[in-house]
Design an enzyme around this catalytic site. Structure first.
Site, PDB file in Angstrom:
ATOM      1  N   GLY A   1       0.819  -1.200   0.000  1.00 24.88           N
ATOM      2  CA  GLY A   1       0.000   0.000   0.000  1.00 24.88           C
ATOM      3  C   GLY A   1       0.857   1.256   0.000  1.00 24.88           C
ATOM      4  O   GLY A   1       1.965   1.294  -0.541  1.00 24.88           O
ATOM      5  N   SER A   2       0.337   2.293   0.631  1.00 23.50           N
ATOM      6  CA  SER A   2       0.989   3.612   0.553  1.00 23.50           C
ATOM      7  C   SER A   2       2.332   3.677   1.249  1.00 23.50           C
ATOM      8  O   SER A   2       3.080   4.640   1.046  1.00 23.50           O
ATOM      9  CB  SER A   2       0.055   4.681   1.122  1.00 23.50           C
ATOM     10  OG  SER A   2      -1.061   4.863   0.283  1.00 23.50           O
ATOM     11  N   THR A   3       2.683   2.693   2.068  1.00 23.43           N
ATOM     12  CA  THR A   3       4.023   2.708   2.663  1.00 23.43           C
ATOM     13  C   THR A   3       5.092   2.599   1.582  1.00 23.43           C
ATOM     14  O   THR A   3       6.222   3.058   1.768  1.00 23.43           O
ATOM     15  CB  THR A   3       4.206   1.577   3.686  1.00 23.43           C
ATOM     16  OG1 THR A   3       4.052   0.304   3.029  1.00 23.43           O
ATOM     17  CG2 THR A   3       3.196   1.689   4.822  1.00 23.43           C
TER      18      THR A   3
END
Length: 486
Positions: free
Chosen positions: A217-219
Site C-alpha cells: 500500500g501507501s508505505t
C-alpha cells in the site's frame, strides 16, 4: 584345485569384496546422509539425550530450557518461556516433528555437536563432565518484543523492528501464534496438538513477519519517492510536481483515484507523502518506467531472499506493463512485501541511505559461556544517497507531525513514518491491510525502525486506518527500544 571348487572360491571372493565395498560405502560415503535422515530415530534420541543450550535475549535472558521426560527414550524435552510470543524468533524443537528456524539452523550449537565445540567435547571426555549444548545469543529486545506481541493482541498481523545502524533485529512478532511447548515431546498429546495447528485456518505457525508477503500500500510511496530523487526526476521536496488530477492510467481509459477529499494537483513531494496522493506517486512510477522502479526496489532488498539467518520470503516489485507499474508504484497491483522488507526500507532512510544486513544471532557461546562467534554488522546496499535519505526523513517526519501518522508521536523524540491501507480480495472485496512504517531518532542517532501490518480489521478504506491501527503499535515498540537504552 578342481574347476568347480575354483569357481566357488572365486564367487565367494566376489561376494566378500562386494560386502566390503558396500560396508565402506555406507560408512564413509553415505554416513552423513544416513545420520541426518528423518527416519533415523537414533539421531533424534541423541539430540535429546542431554540438555540443549539456550536461546538468549537481552544479552543474558534465556527464553528456552530443557526438562527431563518420563517413560521415554528421549531423556530431555524442550520448553519455552512465553512460547507464543517468542515462537516467531525461536521456532520449535520437537522430539516427533523435528525443528524449525533458530532451533533448526543452530541445532549443532544447541546440541553441542557443532565442529566449533570440538574442543569442549574433547575436554569433557577427560574431565568426565556431561555433554552440554552451547547457547545462541540473539539481538532481540524483550521489551520491544512484548510491545509488538501485546500490541497486535488478538488481531492477525506482524511486526518487524530493526536497529538501522547495525541491522540487528529487535522485535519479530506474528499473530496468531502458537506455543512450541505443546508438541515438544512425542506422545499422543503432542501429536494431537501438532495436528490441530496444521488444520488451523488462521495458520498460527506461519511467521508473518518473515514468510508472508502483502501489498504494501501507501508505505511503498517511500520507495517511489526515493526513486524520484535518485533518478533526478525531482530534487526539491517542497517544489511543485507535475502531477495532474485526474491522472489517467497509461494505456487505459481509467483514472487513478485519490482516497478522501484531498487536494493533490501538482503538490510537492512532502505534501504528497503527508496526505498520501496516489496520483503523484503513480505518475512518478510511470514517468520513471518499470525498470528504474525495479532497480530502486532491488536496492532496498526486493526481489531477493533475505537470510537473518532464518530465510525471509523475497518481496517482489514486478516486471509489468505501464498501467500496472503505475499501480505498483503506490504499493498495489503485484507489488508484495514482507513486514521485514518494509522495516528495511524505513531503516535505510533512517540510517542516511545505508541499508544494513538484517540479523538476529549476535553470538554463539560454548557451554562454558565463552564466545565462539560474534557477528560483525555488514552493509547490504546503499539504496539512496545521504542527502536524499535526509530529504525523505523530513518528508516522513511531516507525516507524523501534521499528517496521517500523528498516532506515532513520542514526546521529545523525532519520529518519521508512513501510513498505508492496502486493498486485497477480488475487486477489493475484503477488509484492507493496515500498515505503518516508521523510524525514531534521538541525539545518538536512530535506534529503531519498525514495520507493522494488521491483516484483519474494521478499518475504513483510507490511510487513516494505518494510522489508527498500526501506528500505535509501532509507537509502543519504538518507545520500548528507546526506554531500554536509557
Amino acid at each position: 584345485m578342481n574347476k568347480p571348487l575354483r569357481r566357488i572360491a572365486i564367487f565367494c571372493g566376489v561376494l566378500i569384496f562386494a560386502l566390503l565395498a558396500r560396508t565402506n560405502y555406507l560408512q564413509y560415503v553415505k554416513a552423513d546422509e544416513l545420520n541426518t535422515r528423518d527416519e533415523n530415530r537414533r539421531v533424534r534420541i541423541e539430540r535429546y539425550a542431554h540438555e540443549r543450550g539456550d536461546i538468549i535475549v537481552d544479552g543474558g535472558k534465556a527464553v528456552t530450557g530443557s526438562k527431563e521426560t518420563e517413560d521415554s527414550d528421549f531423556k530431555y524435552k524442550r520448553f519455552w518461556q512465553d512460547g507464543p510470543m517468542w515462537a516467531p524468533v525461536t521456532g520449535y524443537s520437537s522430539q516427533a516433528f523435528d525443528a524449525s528456524q533458530l532451533e533448526k539452523l543452530e541445532d549443532g550449537i544447541l546440541t553441542g555437536n557443532d565442529d566449533q565445540l570440538f574442543f569442549d567435547r574433547t575436554m569433557s571426555m577427560f574431565t568426565g563432565d556431561k555433554k552440554q549444548g552451547g547457547n545462541v545469543v540473539t539481538t532481540l529486545n524483550s521489551a520491544a518484543q512484548k510491545a509488538a506481541f501485546t500490541g497486535l493482541g488478538d488481531k492477525k498481523g506482524a511486526v518487524a523492528a530493526l536497529d538501522p545502524q547495525t541491522g540487528a533485529i529487535l522485535a519479530l512478532a506474528s499473530t496468531p501464534s502458537y506455543d512450541p511447548s505443546t508438541f515438544a515431546g512425542n506422545s499422543d498429546k503432542d501429536s494431537k496438538a501438532w495436528q490441530a495447528l496444521q488444520k488451523d485456518k488462521d495458520k498460527p505457525m506461519l511467521n508473518r513477519a518473515l514468510r508472508e508477503t502483502y501489498p504494501p500500500g501507501s508505505t511503498f510511496k517511500i520507495v517511489t519517492a526515493a526513486a524520484a530523487l535518485e533518478n533526478g526526476l525531482y530534487t526539491d521536496i517542497d517544489a511543485k510536481t507535475k502531477s495532474p488530477v485526474p491522472f489517467r492510467l497509461p494505456q487505459t481509459s481509467q483514472d487513478l483515484p485519490n482516497e478522501g477529499n484531498i487536494q493533490c494537483e501538482n503538490v510537492s513531494l512532502r505534501e504528497a507523502l503527508r496526505i498520501s496522493c496516489n496520483t503523484v506517486f503513480g505518475k512518478i512510477s510511470d514517468d520513471l518506467g518499470n525498470q528504474k522502479m525495479i532497480d530502486q526496489a532491488d536496492k532496498f532488498g526486493f526481489n531477493k531472499d533475505i537470510f537473518t539467518p532464518v530465510r525471509a520470503t523475497a518481496s517482489i516489485y514486478p516486471k509489468d506493463v505501464p498501467p500496472q507499474n503505475a499501480m505498483a508504484g503506490i504499493g498495489q497491483a503485484s507489488n508484495r512485501a514482507t513486514p521485514l522488507q518494509m522495516a528495511m526500507v524505513a531503516s535505510a532512510v533512517a540510517n542516511d541511505g545505508k541499508l544494513m544486513q538484517p540479523y538476529m544471532v549476535a553470538k554463539r557461546q560454548s557451554p562454558g559461556l565463552d564466545d565462539i562467534y560474534t557477528h560483525e554488522p555488514e552493509q547490504l546496499s546503499q539504496p539512496l544517497s545521504g542527502e536524499n535519505a535526509q530529504k525523505i526523513q523530513e518528508m516522513m517526519k511531516t507525516v507524523v507531525e501534521s499528517g496521517t501518522g500523528s498516532n506515532a508521536k513520542i514526546p521529545g523524540v523525532t519520529v518519521g513514518g508512513k501510513t498505508g491501507t492496502a486493498q486485497h480480495g477480488l475487486g477489493n472485496s475484503e477488509n484492507p491491510y493496515a500498515w505503518f512504517v516508521s523510524y525514531a531518532k534521538t541525539d545518538s542517532g536512530s535506534p529503531v525502525a519498525v514495520a507493522v501490518v494488521v491483516e484483519d480489521s474494521k478499518a475504513t478504506r483510507d490511510d487513516i486506518s494505518g494510522g489508527g491501527l498500526a501506528a500505535p503499535i509501532a509507537k509502543k515498540v519504538m518507545q520500548a527500544v528507546i526506554d531500554s537504552k536509557k
